[in-house]
Design a protein around this motif. Structure first.
Motif, PDB file in Angstrom:
ATOM      1  N   MET A 121       6.402   2.188   1.510  1.00 31.00           N
ATOM      2  CA  MET A 121       4.965   1.980   1.505  1.00 31.00           C
ATOM      3  C   MET A 121       4.237   2.954   2.429  1.00 31.00           C
ATOM      4  N   VAL A 122       2.963   3.216   2.091  1.00 30.09           N
ATOM      5  CA  VAL A 122       2.087   4.021   2.941  1.00 30.09           C
ATOM      6  C   VAL A 122       0.887   3.158   3.327  1.00 30.09           C
ATOM      7  N   GLY A 123       0.116   3.641   4.324  1.00 28.98           N
ATOM      8  CA  GLY A 123      -1.029   2.880   4.804  1.00 28.98           C
ATOM      9  C   GLY A 123      -2.326   3.299   4.124  1.00 28.98           C
ATOM     10  N   THR A 124      -3.080   2.316   3.651  1.00 30.42           N
ATOM     11  CA  THR A 124      -4.389   2.570   3.045  1.00 30.42           C
ATOM     12  C   THR A 124      -5.404   1.617   3.681  1.00 30.42           C
ATOM     13  N   GLY A 125      -6.660   1.741   3.275  1.00 29.97           N
ATOM     14  CA  GLY A 125      -7.688   0.843   3.787  1.00 29.97           C
ATOM     15  C   GLY A 125      -8.100   1.178   5.207  1.00 29.97           C
ATOM     16  N   PRO A 126      -8.841   0.266   5.864  1.00 31.54           N
ATOM     17  CA  PRO A 126      -9.320   0.501   7.241  1.00 31.54           C
ATOM     18  C   PRO A 126      -8.178   0.779   8.215  1.00 31.54           C
ATOM     19  N   GLN A 127      -8.205   1.963   8.813  1.00 32.88           N
ATOM     20  CA  GLN A 127      -7.199   2.387   9.805  1.00 32.88           C
ATOM     21  C   GLN A 127      -5.777   2.382   9.229  1.00 32.88           C
ATOM     22  N   GLY A 128      -5.664   2.402   7.919  1.00 37.76           N
ATOM     23  CA  GLY A 128      -4.348   2.476   7.291  1.00 37.76           C
ATOM     24  C   GLY A 128      -3.504   1.238   7.463  1.00 37.76           C
ATOM     25  N   ARG A 129      -4.155   0.102   7.632  1.00 38.85           N
ATOM     26  CA  ARG A 129      -3.408  -1.135   7.898  1.00 38.85           C
ATOM     27  C   ARG A 129      -2.883  -1.811   6.630  1.00 38.85           C
ATOM     28  N   LEU A 130      -3.457  -1.448   5.493  1.00 38.67           N
ATOM     29  CA  LEU A 130      -2.954  -2.020   4.242  1.00 38.67           C
ATOM     30  C   LEU A 130      -1.715  -1.252   3.785  1.00 38.67           C
ATOM     31  N   SER A 131      -0.728  -1.969   3.295  1.00 35.31           N
ATOM     32  CA  SER A 131       0.492  -1.332   2.801  1.00 35.31           C
ATOM     33  C   SER A 131       0.456  -1.277   1.279  1.00 35.31           C
ATOM     34  N   GLU A 132       0.615  -0.067   0.750  1.00 36.11           N
ATOM     35  CA  GLU A 132       0.653   0.094  -0.701  1.00 36.11           C
ATOM     36  C   GLU A 132       1.885   0.880  -1.108  1.00 36.11           C
ATOM     37  N   LEU A 133       2.362   0.597  -2.323  1.00 33.89           N
ATOM     38  CA  LEU A 133       3.575   1.211  -2.846  1.00 33.89           C
ATOM     39  C   LEU A 133       3.407   2.719  -3.018  1.00 33.89           C
ATOM     40  N   ALA A 134       4.404   3.479  -2.533  1.00 34.47           N
ATOM     41  CA  ALA A 134       4.373   4.938  -2.690  1.00 34.47           C
ATOM     42  C   ALA A 134       5.667   5.479  -3.295  1.00 34.47           C
ATOM     43  N   ARG A 135       6.724   4.664  -3.266  1.00 36.77           N
ATOM     44  CA  ARG A 135       7.981   5.065  -3.909  1.00 36.77           C
ATOM     45  C   ARG A 135       8.785   3.814  -4.208  1.00 36.77           C
ATOM     46  N   CYS A 136       9.445   3.797  -5.340  1.00 38.18           N
ATOM     47  CA  CYS A 136      10.298   2.655  -5.700  1.00 38.18           C
ATOM     48  C   CYS A 136      11.597   3.167  -6.296  1.00 38.18           C
ATOM     49  N   SER A 137      12.694   2.610  -5.828  1.00 39.25           N
ATOM     50  CA  SER A 137      14.017   2.978  -6.341  1.00 39.25           C
ATOM     51  C   SER A 137      14.750   1.719  -6.770  1.00 39.25           C
ATOM     52  N   VAL A 138      15.408   1.805  -7.923  1.00 34.43           N
ATOM     53  CA  VAL A 138      16.211   0.696  -8.449  1.00 34.43           C
ATOM     54  C   VAL A 138      17.580   1.234  -8.822  1.00 34.43           C
ATOM     55  N   VAL A 139      18.636   0.524  -8.397  1.00 34.80           N
ATOM     56  CA  VAL A 139      20.003   0.927  -8.734  1.00 34.80           C
ATOM     57  C   VAL A 139      20.703  -0.227  -9.429  1.00 34.80           C
ATOM     58  N   ASN A 140      21.761   0.082 -10.186  1.00 34.60           N
ATOM     59  CA  ASN A 140      22.521  -0.967 -10.863  1.00 34.60           C
ATOM     60  C   ASN A 140      23.642  -1.481  -9.967  1.00 34.60           C
ATOM     61  N   TYR A 141      24.485  -2.320 -10.526  1.00 34.20           N
ATOM     62  CA  TYR A 141      25.560  -2.946  -9.738  1.00 34.20           C
ATOM     63  C   TYR A 141      26.484  -1.914  -9.102  1.00 34.20           C
ATOM     64  N   GLU A 142      26.721  -0.821  -9.797  1.00 33.25           N
ATOM     65  CA  GLU A 142      27.613   0.221  -9.284  1.00 33.25           C
ATOM     66  C   GLU A 142      26.919   1.177  -8.326  1.00 33.25           C
ATOM     67  N   GLY A 143      25.608   0.993  -8.125  1.00 34.38           N
ATOM     68  CA  GLY A 143      24.864   1.858  -7.208  1.00 34.38           C
ATOM     69  C   GLY A 143      24.260   3.078  -7.875  1.00 34.38           C
ATOM     70  N   ASP A 144      24.370   3.168  -9.190  1.00 35.75           N
ATOM     71  CA  ASP A 144      23.776   4.301  -9.905  1.00 35.75           C
ATOM     72  C   ASP A 144      22.267   4.122  -9.995  1.00 35.75           C
TER      73      ASP A 144
END
Length: 318
Positions: A121-144
């Motif tokens: 997450m990165v900071g947005t809003g007043p003084q950057g206090r809000l947390s918003e999604l900036a990267r998402c990673s998903v892996v399977n059972y084997e870690g791929d």
């Protein structure tokens, strides 16, 4: 009189057969005479045929041996989370070689049933206090890696939090909009058992709530904490669990965290204690409500009555 009841029953059966033919014509029911038996998750066989004294036939259901007596090492990928947990528990209760059977049963489920997620997450809003999604990673059972994208927040970025997130202004140039990323990610998570560390933060960033019985949070697992020799009520970081249990170092350096590495680590930790975790989860699940199919008081012949047929079908068949 008996003769009057027989005629009434015969008329009902004729209406039933007409509606059955209508369903077959619409493709909603397989043609009569080609109905194969299949075993449902509750261990019952359906679509059998009962011959009456007058030579007519009607559908019926017959019981097969209790599913607890016949435990297969495979489990359907569409099985519900409580079925998975109970399946682990039954296999564990059978003694020698149980852990191996549990691993074999999981093999059927892993490719499409288990995923691990981590978000930055990165900071947005007043003084950057809000947390918003900036990267998402998903892996399977084997870690791929099955998903890894940078996401453009809905509000302007005030603080990239690079020291922890690893996100820079450069990453946002090719990032996809939040709404598009959210749709892609939720499609992956649907009907999955999702593993993560302090995973409520990830779901919050996705503006999403995942069913609790399909969530495995490594930060809340007593099994992992006990195995690491840490207090059960302690707030333990992913970094410390990885160091104690996997003997690996993560989240080092000044370039920030890697969501791929964190998701893979969470899945490794889950796999380390999977059998015991699922066993304890199975014991904590509430009793399963009785299935109406297995209820001996249920009489299948009652479904010949008009009240059990949709109104539109009745109107079109008369």
């Amino acid at each position: 009189s008996p003769q009057g009841r027989s005629k009434k029953k015969s008329r009902r059966h004729q209406r039933f057969m007409k509606r059955r033919a209508l369903l077959e014509q619409k493709g909603l029911l397989r043609p009569h005479g080609h109905l194969g038996t299949h075993t449902t998750e509750s261990g019952l066989e359906a679509h059998a045929t009962l011959t009456k004294a007058d030579g007519t036939t009607a559908p019926c259901c017959d019981k097969v041996p209790n599913p607890k007596q016949i435990v297969s090492t495979s489990l359907s990928p569409s099985a519900s989370p409580d079925s998975i947990a109970r399946h682990h528990s039954v296999l564990l209760s059978q003694g020698n070689g149980s852990s191996k059977r549990v691993r074999m049963s999981s093999l059927v489920l892993r490719p499409g049933k288990y995923v691990a997620i981590d978000c930055e997450m990165v900071g947005t809003g007043p003084q950057g206090r809000l947390s918003e999604l900036a990267r998402c990673s998903v892996v399977n059972y084997e870690g791929d890696v099955i998903y890894d994208k940078y996401v453009r927040p809905e509000l302007p970025v005030v603080d990239y939090r690079t020291r922890w997130s690893g996100i820079t202004k450069q990453h946002m140039k090719n990032a996809i909009p939040f709404a598009a990323a959210q749709a892609e990610i939720l499609k992956i998570l649907k009907d999955k058992i999702v593993v993560g560390h302090a995973i409520h933060n990830d779901f919050q960033a996705l503006k999403y709530f995942h069913p609790k019985d399909r969530t495995r949070d490594t930060s809340q697992s007593p099994v992992l904490k006990k195995r690491a020799g840490l207090p059960v009520r302690a707030n333990v970081s992913l970094k410390n669990l990885a160091r104690h249990l996997l003997h690996k170092k993560i989240q080092v350096g000044c370039k920030g965290h890697s969501s791929v590495e964190d998701a893979q680590t969470a899945m490794e930790l889950y796999r380390l204690v999977e059998v015991q975790w699922e066993k304890e989860l199975a014991h904590s699940l509430p009793p399963r409500p009785p299935s109406p199919i297995t209820d001996p008081a249920a009489d299948s012949s009652q479904y010949l009555d008009d009240q059990y047929w949709p109104t539109d079908l009745m109107a079109s068949s008369l």
